[in-house]
Every structure is written in C-alpha cells, then in structure tokens.
Design a protein around this motif. Structure first.
Motif, PDB file in Angstrom:
ATOM      1  N   ALA A  73       0.854  -1.182   0.000  1.00  0.00           N
ATOM      2  CA  ALA A  73       0.000   0.000   0.000  1.00  0.00           C
ATOM      3  C   ALA A  73       0.890   1.231   0.000  1.00  0.00           C
ATOM      4  N   ILE A  74       0.360   2.328  -0.560  1.00  0.00           N
ATOM      5  CA  ILE A  74       1.035   3.618  -0.501  1.00  0.00           C
ATOM      6  C   ILE A  74       0.119   4.558   0.263  1.00  0.00           C
ATOM      7  N   VAL A  75       0.694   5.306   1.203  1.00  0.00           N
ATOM      8  CA  VAL A  75      -0.093   6.046   2.192  1.00  0.00           C
ATOM      9  C   VAL A  75       0.330   7.509   2.210  1.00  0.00           C
ATOM     10  N   LEU A  76      -0.666   8.418   2.106  1.00  0.00           N
ATOM     11  CA  LEU A  76      -0.436   9.841   2.360  1.00  0.00           C
ATOM     12  C   LEU A  76      -0.744  10.111   3.823  1.00  0.00           C
ATOM     13  N   HIS A  77       0.203  10.704   4.550  1.00  0.00           N
ATOM     14  CA  HIS A  77      -0.057  11.099   5.935  1.00  0.00           C
ATOM     15  C   HIS A  77      -0.564  12.543   5.908  1.00  0.00           C
ATOM     16  N   ASP A  78      -1.845  12.686   6.196  1.00  0.00           N
ATOM     17  CA  ASP A  78      -2.546  13.950   5.962  1.00  0.00           C
ATOM     18  C   ASP A  78      -3.411  14.322   7.170  1.00  0.00           C
ATOM     19  N   PRO A  79      -2.788  14.623   8.319  1.00  0.00           N
ATOM     20  CA  PRO A  79      -3.591  14.929   9.513  1.00  0.00           C
ATOM     21  C   PRO A  79      -4.451  16.187   9.366  1.00  0.00           C
ATOM     22  N   ASP A  80      -4.019  17.123   8.504  1.00  0.00           N
ATOM     23  CA  ASP A  80      -4.785  18.369   8.321  1.00  0.00           C
ATOM     24  C   ASP A  80      -5.785  18.279   7.175  1.00  0.00           C
ATOM     25  N   GLN A  81      -5.925  17.100   6.565  1.00  0.00           N
ATOM     26  CA  GLN A  81      -6.869  16.866   5.468  1.00  0.00           C
ATOM     27  C   GLN A  81      -6.667  17.867   4.329  1.00  0.00           C
ATOM     28  N   ARG A  82      -5.417  18.004   3.922  1.00  0.00           N
ATOM     29  CA  ARG A  82      -5.074  18.905   2.817  1.00  0.00           C
ATOM     30  C   ARG A  82      -5.217  18.240   1.457  1.00  0.00           C
ATOM     31  N   ALA A  83      -5.269  16.929   1.416  1.00  0.00           N
ATOM     32  CA  ALA A  83      -5.253  16.223   0.133  1.00  0.00           C
ATOM     33  C   ALA A  83      -6.507  16.510  -0.668  1.00  0.00           C
ATOM     34  N   GLY A  84      -6.307  17.047  -1.885  1.00  0.00           N
ATOM     35  CA  GLY A  84      -7.410  17.301  -2.795  1.00  0.00           C
ATOM     36  C   GLY A  84      -7.348  16.397  -4.007  1.00  0.00           C
ATOM     37  N   GLU A  85      -7.982  16.828  -5.094  1.00  0.00           N
ATOM     38  CA  GLU A  85      -8.061  15.986  -6.285  1.00  0.00           C
ATOM     39  C   GLU A  85      -6.685  15.700  -6.864  1.00  0.00           C
ATOM     40  N   ALA A  86      -5.811  16.735  -6.908  1.00  0.00           N
ATOM     41  CA  ALA A  86      -4.476  16.535  -7.482  1.00  0.00           C
ATOM     42  C   ALA A  86      -3.660  15.552  -6.645  1.00  0.00           C
ATOM     43  N   GLU A  87      -3.735  15.659  -5.315  1.00  0.00           N
ATOM     44  CA  GLU A  87      -2.994  14.757  -4.442  1.00  0.00           C
ATOM     45  C   GLU A  87      -3.506  13.321  -4.568  1.00  0.00           C
ATOM     46  N   LEU A  88      -4.825  13.173  -4.676  1.00  0.00           N
ATOM     47  CA  LEU A  88      -5.393  11.834  -4.840  1.00  0.00           C
ATOM     48  C   LEU A  88      -5.000  11.240  -6.185  1.00  0.00           C
ATOM     49  N   MET A  89      -4.915  12.089  -7.214  1.00  0.00           N
ATOM     50  CA  MET A  89      -4.480  11.602  -8.524  1.00  0.00           C
ATOM     51  C   MET A  89      -3.039  11.112  -8.443  1.00  0.00           C
ATOM     52  N   ALA A  90      -2.180  11.878  -7.754  1.00  0.00           N
ATOM     53  CA  ALA A  90      -0.785  11.460  -7.598  1.00  0.00           C
ATOM     54  C   ALA A  90      -0.699  10.153  -6.813  1.00  0.00           C
ATOM     55  N   LEU A  91      -1.528  10.033  -5.768  1.00  0.00           N
ATOM     56  CA  LEU A  91      -1.522   8.804  -4.955  1.00  0.00           C
ATOM     57  C   LEU A  91      -1.967   7.611  -5.793  1.00  0.00           C
ATOM     58  N   GLU A  92      -3.012   7.790  -6.600  1.00  0.00           N
ATOM     59  CA  GLU A  92      -3.512   6.679  -7.411  1.00  0.00           C
ATOM     60  C   GLU A  92      -2.484   6.265  -8.461  1.00  0.00           C
ATOM     61  N   HIS A  93      -1.848   7.243  -9.090  1.00  0.00           N
ATOM     62  CA  HIS A  93      -0.777   6.919 -10.050  1.00  0.00           C
ATOM     63  C   HIS A  93       0.374   6.216  -9.344  1.00  0.00           C
ATOM     64  N   GLY A  94       0.726   6.704  -8.152  1.00  0.00           N
ATOM     65  CA  GLY A  94       1.796   6.075  -7.395  1.00  0.00           C
ATOM     66  C   GLY A  94       1.488   4.624  -7.061  1.00  0.00           C
ATOM     67  N   ALA A  95       0.213   4.341  -6.747  1.00  0.00           N
ATOM     68  CA  ALA A  95      -0.179   2.967  -6.437  1.00  0.00           C
ATOM     69  C   ALA A  95      -0.025   2.063  -7.654  1.00  0.00           C
ATOM     70  N   THR A  96      -0.343   2.579  -8.831  1.00  0.00           N
ATOM     71  CA  THR A  96      -0.184   1.784 -10.055  1.00  0.00           C
ATOM     72  C   THR A  96       1.289   1.473 -10.321  1.00  0.00           C
ATOM     73  N   ILE A  97       2.144   2.489 -10.173  1.00  0.00           N
ATOM     74  CA  ILE A  97       3.578   2.272 -10.387  1.00  0.00           C
ATOM     75  C   ILE A  97       4.138   1.322  -9.335  1.00  0.00           C
ATOM     76  N   LEU A  98       3.667   1.473  -8.081  1.00  0.00           N
ATOM     77  CA  LEU A  98       4.122   0.583  -7.009  1.00  0.00           C
ATOM     78  C   LEU A  98       3.708  -0.863  -7.292  1.00  0.00           C
ATOM     79  N   ALA A  99       2.491  -1.037  -7.805  1.00  0.00           N
ATOM     80  CA  ALA A  99       2.036  -2.398  -8.132  1.00  0.00           C
ATOM     81  C   ALA A  99       2.957  -3.038  -9.170  1.00  0.00           C
TER      82      ALA A  99
END
Length: 531
Positions: free
Chosen positions: A241-267
C-alpha cells in the motif's frame, strides 16, 4: 509494463480524443487474449443491450455480455461516480490475473489521457472565447500542468527503476505530504517527507485485513484516520500500500491523482520484485536439492556462482523443524531465514517438505541460533540438527543425513527441544556409523527382546520406561516426572522389567549393557524411519 507506460505517454503528448480511443482499442489485444476491444464513451451509438449493461455498472466496472464471446468486462476509464467512459474487452475465456491488471491499467491511462485532452481543449476554447474567466482559465491550465507533471514524474520513476524509495520520493514531491510505502501487513518499507515516526504504527492483523478488504471493495484510495491509503494489487493480489499522511486533510483531487498513479507504479514494481524473488528462490532450491542429493557437483557450483554464493568454503548442513503459536510454514521459513541472517549463520536457506535447510558457512552458537528462531516466531517450538563440516561439495549429502539424524534421535529419545550437533551424539554417533545393522539388532534382541515382545503383545511401555530410567541415572523422581506417572507406578514397572527380562539393575555391567541396548533400540527406530 514499460510499453504500457510509453503508450500512456503517447496518449498524453499531443494525441486528440479520437487518436486516444484508437490507441487504447488497438493496444488491448497485445495485453490480453481478446476478440473484441472498444472504448465506449457516453453518447456513443452501439448495441442497446451493451449500453444498458454499462449504465448499470458501479464505479469499479463489471462483467458485460459481448456477442459471440464467452467473457466480457467493462473497466471505467476513471473510477468516479460519472466515468468518462469504459474500456470494453471480450475474450474466449476469463482473463488471467495478469491480463486483468494490465487491462485495468490501460483503462486508467486512457481515462487520464482523455481527461487531460478535454482539459486542454477546454483551455483553448476558453482562451479564445471567454476572456472574462481568466481566473478559471488559469486554474484549468494549472490542473492540466499538474496532471502532466504527475504522469511524467511517475512514469520516469518506473522506467528508471528507482524502486520503492523513488516512488515514495516522487509522490511526496508531487503532494508535499509525508508518504509511506507499506507491505501487505503494514510494515514500513519506504518513507519520504517530514515527520517520520520513530516507531512506525502498525495495526493488528484483523484490522489490517478489514482495511484492505474495504479499499479493494471501493476500488479507490480511501481516508483512514489521518491517512489516505491506496492499494498496490497487481493481478488481484494485494502486495502493498502507498499512504499519504494527511492529519490536516489537505489532500485534494491533485494529491489523490498522484496517490492513485503512485499505487499503479508501485504495483508494477512489487510485481517485478516478486517475480525476481520467486526466480531466485527457485534457483536456491535447485542448488540445495542438487547439493543434498549429490547429483551434479559441476551444475551446483555453476548455479551457486549465478547467485553470487561461494560453495567452496567449509559449511555445515543444518535442519530445523518446528512451528509458531499458529502453524504457518512460510512464517516458520522466514523466521529461520531472518535468524540465520542476523546471527549470522548463512544466507542459503530453503524449505524442504516439513523442514527448513540452512547451509551454514560459519560456526555460531547453535542453541543461540535456535532461540533466535523462536524469538522471530514469537513463541512456538523449534528443533535443530547440525551435520558435520563439509570440506568439499561432495560432503553435503553426508552432512545432510547427519543433520537429520541429529534432529530425530533426540526426538526419539524424548529430549527437550534443543540444537544438537551430530559431533556431540556420543555413542549414538558410533551406532549410526555401524554398517551392519544386523549386529545392532542382535544386541538389542539379546538384552531387550523379552521386554519388546511383552510390550508388543500387551500394549505396554516397559522398554520406554527402562530407557527413561537409565537415561536419568536411576533417579526415581526425575524418571516419574519425565514419564508423567506416579512414583509407585514407576516402581511397579521396574519390578516387572526385572521379572520379565531376568536382569539385576544393580549390577553395573547389566546397567551398562541395558543402557547401550536402549540407545541402540532408539537408533534403529530412527534409521528405519529415515529409509
């Protein structure tokens, strides 16, 4: 997989919507066995039945009927409530796990490219006709630029082979948030960004499994407390799994897109690493099998050289058996491997049936090594047999046989779990070395024959009782405790032994010969079982 990434790059760099659709439809047959591949966009004309089935699918897609083919599936181009369209593929049979992963990745690449293309077209149209919406235009341009940056950066990481550390750094650079890469069980594998915990938190196994199941069911990144988690699951098997640590809930659409792409590359990266590990494990197993079987010395040396392993140093063969609090063969193998690495004792470790074999190239404290295995397991049982030194490759079969005998003789003698060297077996070592087992059998029959016959006919344990009594120097308390019987029961059995065998246990010569006979009896039992 690299071809798929390059295809995504072609889609993103200058292709219009029609070219993107043609590229995706044309690429599918090279990724899977299919007779039908089509990108279906909202409003496309086509079979009403197919359009109705697609309309009824959830955000994760699902099965559809494709005329003339046994299996069909529709993947959403983007996993949102209103997808940009679907990649529909039909084939003669159900797709394999690898095919499913590649087709799902193709759909994601296609959706990203279409979204980028539409953002780009919107930006051009807005620039030409809506001067009054400059702020919105700048936002659109920024969104397009960010999407292109995400795609380019993560594609570069995948192609350059930077591994899990590189993936974590790239997602951190793109999001500004702390990024962790975890294995399937929640253990930290890589970290990028500030505020790395000194002790990385890990959930209990049951909670972890529930989280994985929920994310897999939703088929998208999910917020979990102060984290946003995306799974890396090539071929349907969650590897990490790839995890964003986001206690202030800053993650928006762009951050989620980066996370999803990162998960594909990690897979893709984890699938590659697992494939290499499986290949190396097979090679290690082949080397050990050939060494222990004594079949082909030249081949063994060549395979070991391919692993970067020097077989021409002195070794001992070590055999370990046991289990943790819960029986798990892989967990036991990993515990032995980690203990052997940390002591250190050796790195060539393989599982063979119900035992783990280590080719040890050093001389550690063997009992300390056995206890290290138990620490790695978190409790349980572990027994260890150690063969004599191998000065040359041809000695491995002999050392392996000795290690197995050293493992099984204490078990037959009902000793406590321990590490036993064949060198330390004393009289057992001499008995094993006698080639004519008939001489041993005649000696056992002379001294124990009447007792063995009595045990066989009555289902009693007089020979076992005698062996325990002799091993403990005639101490009644220790013998009764080891047999888990009352002291009076022990005295009765010993009296029956004197009567049936006609022996005087007070005679030193009789005591010595009976003691040797019971050890020979146990040795014969082990030798017969190992044939």
């Amino acid at each position: 997989m690299r071809s798929l990434l390059l295809l995504g790059k072609m889609m993103a760099e200058g292709a219009d919507e029609r070219q993107i659709v043609l590229l995706a439809s044309g690429a599918a047959p090279s990724l899977a066995r299919c007779g039908y591949a089509q990108v279906v966009l909202p409003g496309d004309t086509g079979p009403r039945e197919l359009a109705a089935e697609i309309a009824g699918l959830g955000p994760s897609g699902g099965p559809v009927r494709v005329p003339g083919l046994e299996h069909g599936w529709a993947w959403p181009l983007r996993q949102t409530e209103d997808p940009l369209g679907h990649l529909v593929v039909g084939g003669p049979a159900e797709f394999s796990g690898e095919e499913t992963f590649l087709l799902r990745a193709l759909a994601q690449q296609t959706g990203d490219a279409l979204a980028n293309r539409r953002l780009h077209d919107q930006e051009q149209a807005t620039a030409a006709t809506l001067v009054a919406v400059n702020d919105r235009l700048r936002g659109t341009v920024e969104a397009l630029r960010r999407s292109m940056d995400i795609h380019s950066r993560l594609t570069a990481v995948a192609v350059s082979g930077e591994g899990q550390d590189g993936i974590a750094r790239a997602v951190h650079d793109l999001t500004g948030l702390g990024v962790a890469i975890e294995d399937r069980y929640g253990n930290l594998q890589a970290w990028a960004g500030p505020d790395r915990p000194s002790v990385y938190p890990k959930e209990p196994p049951a909670c972890r499994e529930r989280l994985i199941a929920r994310i897999a069911r939703e088929a998208r990144p999910l917020r979990h407390g102060t984290q946003v988690v995306a799974l890396a699951h090539p071929q349907g098997d969650t590897l990490g799994a790839i995890v964003l640590h986001d206690p202030d809930q800053r993650a928006g659409e762009a951050e989620l897109m980066a996370l999803e792409h990162g998960a594909t590359i990690l897979a893709m990266e984890l699938a590659r690493v697992r494939s290499l590990a499986e290949s190396e494990l097979r090679l290690r197993r082949d080397v050990v099998d050939e060494l222990l079987g004594g079949t082909d010395e030249e081949s063994s040396l060549a395979r070991a050289m391919a692993l970067g392993y020097d077989l021409q140093r002195p070794h001992r063969v070590v055999v370990v058996e046991g289990h943790g609090r819960v029986r798990d063969d892989d967990a036991f193998f990993q515990a032995v491997r980690r203990a052997a690495r940390d002591e250190p004792a050796g790195t060539l470790v393989v599982a063979r049936r119900e035992e783990v074999v280590l080719l040890a190239d050093s001389e550690p404290d063997w009992e300390h090594l056995r206890r290290a295995v138990l620490r790695e397991l978190g409790g349980g049982r572990a027994r260890m047999g150690v063969g004599q030194r191998c000065e040359q490759v041809g000695d491995f079969p002999r050392s392996y046989r000795q290690a197995r005998l050293a493992l099984r003789l204490p078990a037959q003698a009902e000793w406590d779990d321990r590490a036993i060297r064949f060198d330390d077996l004393g009289v057992y070592q001499l008995l094993v070395g006698i080639e004519d087992l008939g001489e041993i059998e005649r000696f056992v029959q002379h001294w124990l024959g009447k007792l063995l016959e009595y045990d066989t006919s009555r289902g009693s344990e007089l020979v076992r009782t005698l062996a325990h009594h002799l091993e403990r120097g005639g101490n009644y308390e220790l013998t009764a405790k080891s047999l888990i019987v009352h002291r009076n029961t022990l005295k009765y059995r010993l009296q029956r032994i004197r009567q049936i065998a006609g022996v005087d246990l007070g005679d030193p010569d009789v005591w010595f010969n009976l003691h040797l006979a019971t050890r020979a009896w146990r040795t014969l039992e082990v030798l017969r079982a190992s044939r």
